[in-house]
Design a protein around this motif. Sequence first.
Motif, PDB file in Angstrom:
ATOM      1  N   UNK A   1       0.780  -1.224  -0.024  1.00 53.15           N
ATOM      2  CA  UNK A   1      -0.170   0.045  -0.039  1.00 53.15           C
ATOM      3  C   UNK A   1       0.939   0.939   0.127  1.00 53.15           C
ATOM      4  N   UNK A   2       2.205   0.993  -0.175  1.00 52.81           N
ATOM      5  CA  UNK A   2       3.108   2.248  -0.051  1.00 52.81           C
ATOM      6  C   UNK A   2       4.216   2.095  -1.265  1.00 52.81           C
ATOM      7  N   UNK A   3       4.502   3.639  -1.624  1.00 48.01           N
ATOM      8  CA  UNK A   3       5.524   3.642  -2.547  1.00 48.01           C
ATOM      9  C   UNK A   3       6.589   4.585  -1.985  1.00 48.01           C
ATOM     10  N   UNK A   4       7.876   4.282  -2.167  1.00 45.75           N
ATOM     11  CA  UNK A   4       8.901   4.971  -1.709  1.00 45.75           C
ATOM     12  C   UNK A   4       9.129   6.370  -2.597  1.00 45.75           C
ATOM     13  N   UNK A   5       9.255   7.533  -1.871  1.00 46.10           N
ATOM     14  CA  UNK A   5       9.443   8.638  -2.313  1.00 46.10           C
ATOM     15  C   UNK A   5      10.696   8.648  -3.131  1.00 46.10           C
ATOM     16  N   UNK A   6      11.015   9.683  -4.063  1.00 46.13           N
ATOM     17  CA  UNK A   6      12.193   9.764  -4.809  1.00 46.13           C
ATOM     18  C   UNK A   6      13.262  10.327  -4.013  1.00 46.13           C
ATOM     19  N   UNK A   7      14.594   9.740  -4.054  1.00 45.60           N
ATOM     20  CA  UNK A   7      15.849  10.053  -3.284  1.00 45.60           C
ATOM     21  C   UNK A   7      16.301  11.243  -3.950  1.00 45.60           C
ATOM     22  N   UNK A   8      16.781  11.138  -5.172  1.00 44.89           N
ATOM     23  CA  UNK A   8      17.545  11.850  -6.063  1.00 44.89           C
ATOM     24  C   UNK A   8      17.019  11.561  -7.331  1.00 44.89           C
TER      25      UNK A   8
ATOM     26  N   UNK B   1      15.014   8.460  -8.967  1.00 49.53           N
ATOM     27  CA  UNK B   1      15.337   7.201  -8.357  1.00 49.53           C
ATOM     28  C   UNK B   1      14.877   6.955  -6.666  1.00 49.53           C
ATOM     29  N   UNK B   2      14.314   5.965  -6.476  1.00 51.47           N
ATOM     30  CA  UNK B   2      13.835   5.694  -5.116  1.00 51.47           C
ATOM     31  C   UNK B   2      14.432   4.493  -4.614  1.00 51.47           C
ATOM     32  N   UNK B   3      14.207   4.411  -3.400  1.00 55.17           N
ATOM     33  CA  UNK B   3      14.690   3.115  -2.563  1.00 55.17           C
ATOM     34  C   UNK B   3      14.175   1.829  -3.181  1.00 55.17           C
ATOM     35  N   UNK B   4      14.834   0.937  -3.406  1.00 55.46           N
ATOM     36  CA  UNK B   4      14.392  -0.504  -4.090  1.00 55.46           C
ATOM     37  C   UNK B   4      14.386  -0.385  -5.530  1.00 55.46           C
TER      38      UNK B   4
ATOM     39  N   UNK C   1      18.948   0.167  -5.561  1.00 58.05           N
ATOM     40  CA  UNK C   1      19.209   1.348  -4.604  1.00 58.05           C
ATOM     41  C   UNK C   1      18.749   0.964  -3.140  1.00 58.05           C
ATOM     42  N   UNK C   2      19.452   1.418  -2.249  1.00 59.48           N
ATOM     43  CA  UNK C   2      19.529   1.309  -0.756  1.00 59.48           C
ATOM     44  C   UNK C   2      19.080   2.449   0.040  1.00 59.48           C
ATOM     45  N   UNK C   3      19.708   3.417  -0.477  1.00 60.06           N
ATOM     46  CA  UNK C   3      19.271   4.757   0.446  1.00 60.06           C
ATOM     47  C   UNK C   3      20.294   6.101  -0.337  1.00 60.06           C
TER      48      UNK C   3
ATOM     49  N   UNK D   1      23.455   5.164  -2.455  1.00 63.22           N
ATOM     50  CA  UNK D   1      24.010   3.862  -1.939  1.00 63.22           C
ATOM     51  C   UNK D   1      23.430   2.662  -2.540  1.00 63.22           C
ATOM     52  N   UNK D   2      24.230   2.037  -3.355  1.00 62.17           N
ATOM     53  CA  UNK D   2      23.332   0.886  -4.038  1.00 62.17           C
ATOM     54  C   UNK D   2      24.215  -0.177  -3.666  1.00 62.17           C
ATOM     55  N   UNK D   3      23.475  -1.453  -3.738  1.00 62.36           N
ATOM     56  CA  UNK D   3      24.136  -2.913  -3.590  1.00 62.36           C
ATOM     57  C   UNK D   3      24.091  -3.609  -4.944  1.00 62.36           C
ATOM     58  N   UNK D   4      25.292  -3.822  -5.303  1.00 58.53           N
ATOM     59  CA  UNK D   4      25.482  -4.692  -6.579  1.00 58.53           C
ATOM     60  C   UNK D   4      25.975  -6.049  -6.254  1.00 58.53           C
TER      61      UNK D   4
END
Length: 140
Positions: free
Chosen positions: A69-76, A79-82, A103-105, A114-117
């Motif tokens: 029921x939620x969407x992450x807000x854009x960070x930059x 691009x949003x978290x996840x 994208x993590x944060x 901050x991204x996890x590859x």
Amino acid sequence: ADELDHAPLVGAFLTKGDRVSACAPFERVAVGDRGVVAGPCSSLGLDSFQSRVLVDFGAKGRYNYTRAQLAFENLVGDYAKEDKVVATSTIGAHVRSGDFGVVLKLGKAADSLRCDFGDARVVDAPVDALAHAPLVPGHP
């Protein structure tokens, strides 16, 4: 303390302090209203309480929502978290152009994420070195 984060509340990504928007209306909250994840579900009597989080929608109140029921807000930028991303150039010593990540944060530097590859390759990536990964692998 600079490297400490809140533990995930639901799934691998939803944590306290995340900025989200509602994808489902409820009482005074409309679709698109912005809020901040305040903590775990506040009402153990709700169905699927373990998959809900308490979201503070400011003057509209605090309500328990599921991840769906939620969407992450854009960070930059957009691009949003996840978000799934692909490196468009080499990033540091271990991420090559074409590597896929998530994208993590926000990153520490301006306009970085901050991204996890995978394979312990968590890096702060400049936004201009990333693109959204295709929704269907192998297609632009």
